[in-house]
Write an enzyme that holds these catalytic residues in place. Sequence first.
Site, PDB file in Angstrom:
ATOM      1  N   GLY B 322       0.833  -1.201   0.000  1.00  0.00           N
ATOM      2  CA  GLY B 322       0.000   0.000   0.000  1.00  0.00           C
ATOM      3  C   GLY B 322       0.866   1.249   0.000  1.00  0.00           C
ATOM      4  N   SER B 323       0.397   2.269   0.701  1.00  0.00           N
ATOM      5  CA  SER B 323       1.057   3.571   0.642  1.00  0.00           C
ATOM      6  C   SER B 323       2.443   3.580   1.266  1.00  0.00           C
ATOM      7  CB  SER B 323       0.186   4.615   1.332  1.00  0.00           C
ATOM      8  OG  SER B 323      -1.046   4.688   0.657  1.00  0.00           O
TER       9      SER B 323
END
Lengths: 379, 627
Positions: B322-323
């Site tokens: 993810g981020s």
Amino acid sequence: MASEIGKKELTLTQKFWQLNWGLILIISLVASVGFAMLYSAAEGSWDPWASRQAVRFGMGFFLMVVIAVIDIKFWMRLSYILYGIGFLLLVAVEVFGQVGMGAQRWIDLKVIVLQPSEIMKIALVLALARYFHGIPIEDIGRIRTLIIPLLLVFLPIGLILKQPDLGTSLMLVAGSGVIFFLAGVRIWKFALVIVGVLASLPVAWNYLHPYQQNRVLTFLDPERDPLGAGYHIMQSKIAMGAGGMFGKGFMQGSQSQLKFLPEKQTDFIFTMLAEEIGLVGGLGLMGLYALLMIYGTFIAVRCRNHFGRLTALGVTTTFSLYAFINIAMVMGVIPVVGVPLPMVSYGGTAMLTVMIGFGLLMNCYVHRDMRIPRNWREM
Amino acid sequence: MKPEKDRAKLFNRRAAFLIGGKLALLSGLAGRMYYLQVVESERYKLMAEDNRVNFRLLPPLRGFIVDRSGDYLAINIKNYQIILVPEQANNESTVNDVLSKLIQLIDLEDHEIRRILKEISRRRAFVPVTVRQNLSWEDVSRLVVNTPDLPGVHVEVGQTRHYPYAETMAHVLGYVGAVTEKELTGDPLLELPGFKIGKRGIEKVQDLALRGTGGNSKVEVNALGRVIKELERVEGLPGHELKLTLLMRLQDYVGQRVENEKAAAVVVMDAHNGDVLSLVSTPSFDPNAFSEGLKTDEWNDLINNPYKPLTNKAIAGQYAPGSTFKIVVALAALKHGISPDYKVFCPGHMDVGDRRFHCWKKHGHGLVNLTDAMRGSCDVWFYDVARKIGVDNIAEMAFKLGFGERSGLGLDGERKGLVPTKSWKKRALKQSWHLGETLIAGIGQGYVLATPMQLAVMTARVVNGGKAVAPRLTRQMFDAESLTGVEADVSFENLDIPEAHLKIIRDSMDEVVNHPEGTARGSKITIAGREMGGKTGTSQVRRISEAEREAGIRKGEDIEWRLRDHALFVGYAPVDNPRFVVSVIVEHGGGGSKAAAPIARDVLLKAQELMAESEAEAQAAAEIKEI
């Protein structure tokens, strides 16, 4: 004095003094070797073997002396009867004998367990001696003369083979053969029989029980079956070899004490002796045996009646056969056959047989100067 | 009278011949005896010795495992077991009588009795049979009092591996178990009945060092194999004590901190030397149950548990980062000429061809540069940058920071994760790469997979000045021959990332937490000198359909647990002088800022406190030694 003894009956006390004390000493020495080895086999304990063996020896010793002092003619008279009893017992074993160790050999009389084949070892000697005593030397050469003794030999052997007990059968054949030989049967006749036996061996092989065939095969190649039958021979040879010249010391034999050696108190006791006392001990015992054999021969030669001669050498030979077969077996010279070392192995029956035999041998010595005519019964 | 004399003469001749024959035979046997006992004696002596002597192996004590401050993590404890020697039982009584008396003293189930009787019938009478292991002290005392009535029954003391921290350390330490056929290497120790080797974790990886060397007992045996006496004894060497880099106090704290999460993993490590200070994966299992012998239903419970307690999620759990992956993309962008001031307008989405790529923030971030995009975790900025530099340049940076390969931590079961490249897709999926996939990779979704361990390594490499630090659980290196511990050296090669770039990233991570608009602003550490920086991540488990997006179903609470997003956070502290890094994943925990960042904050704070405490203790101890 010798002629005097020959003429009149001796008193019991006189007979007692006529006992062959040298022979008794050697017998006792051999038996003592046995006690010592049984003591060692039980890891330094009189129980369970040595003490009982000593009691048996004591009883056998008493029996030996009693037999020795009874008139030799009594034994002559008894010989056929004894043979008859022995034969009947063999038949009885065949019919309702006990099965032990894979063979029918014993008969349980509740009081004692009887092994008729052992009785036969003595009875056959007596019967043959009595028979040949009555045969003039001219008649020995006749085939007809040999029919009865051959029957005397082979009837019981047939039964014993059927038990099956190859060891005893062979001992009886060899022992009887020796009496035939001493009685004067021509050498070529023996040669003929031996050739005949060798020729029929392949046929006989098929009549052997598998376990007997196995023993012979294992004997020929002990490593064939190192965990089975060959194990005994291998371990026995290892034990003796490891003993070396002077042995590992009394009660120090690792093979025997650690149970690698099978049946160390019975059939393989010679191995134990050789391991613990070494070559010196083994040769010592063999020397005692040799002395017994020589003694027996001298007594026989010295004897003035033919029955005595034949009986004396007959029982000596029976005894010798025990020793030869057992020692040869534990050294891996012949196949494993269940024959004990006389006077040393633990066990009552063989001890009894041998002691009775020595009793008769001494009887011959005590009555050595008694002349007994061929036709003694008619007198 | 003449025939009688002839007969005697003949007899005497033949008797002489006979005794001659007998003596010859005896001499032959004597010769044979001489051959056996003198000529061949040496050979037979050797064979007799072979018969007599047996070697018995003595199992060594397994080495202890301690944490960095010397706290015991794996030890050997006494294990009382009852054995029965059938021979002794039969001497005074019978096995059956003894067993029936035993049943009155301890619980023995029917199947156990059947097993005992079976073993008795199979073995020789002097071979002891184990009746029951792991006796409680009450059972032992009850038995000892009653031994006079129980011939042949003995209480024996054995050694069992014990893990005082049980579940908390299970994934790191693993456990020991009986040797299987496949594990036999020829080391005779492994063939000893009852010998245990490491099956998992440190116990498995460091098995040789922990195992030790077996001793020897030379015993005299008889033909049945019974031991008569011991002739000689050579004691073995116990296994090495293994010191881990882990700080148990911290591990304990982390374990408690994530106790209430259904499934989570946390890694704490020293960014400079790679010491792993804590490695937690939850749920866990009790390794003591394994060393005592696991029951079938316990095992079934473990493997059927949907939260996978047997998997060490810190190294074997692979998640879309993810981020958190934006750190990689940002560094790659800087390397490939994108200025930190490069601005992109974020309206909440980005259209590429006929596809629309959404930002997590529905109404957009507005005009953002690198630092803004990191702080607010703007997806659109990263879509744009990813498209500009291409997936292979992102991958290059990812590999540099430790993705796509095992970290070399030295635990079994570690997985590689996945860094997609164009050639990878061609090779693995036989398809060509799509631009849209580059965009997705730019926000750490799609094919990208990473383990929490790799995320911690990435963070460490960013905050330690671009050194290729590798994690380690122990500083000792055991070389296979001497098995002596050697301190491993801690110089790592430089990754060739300009410090200026790294500083930009570190500062942006600082803002993620400490800026009022940062995504993790709620998880600030307010103690001066211990502040934390980091990056949140939310990893999508499944595609969100347009319909759902319209209906506004986005919040984790509205959907089933196993479909919720994973919450991630990577962090470091202190901000001024980074030393500790942490990576946290809460499976299906929802958003990274809400579920993962608070855990990271608590853990990093505790790590700083406890490490300071531990190091002060160590120094005090060292000073005492010097005096």
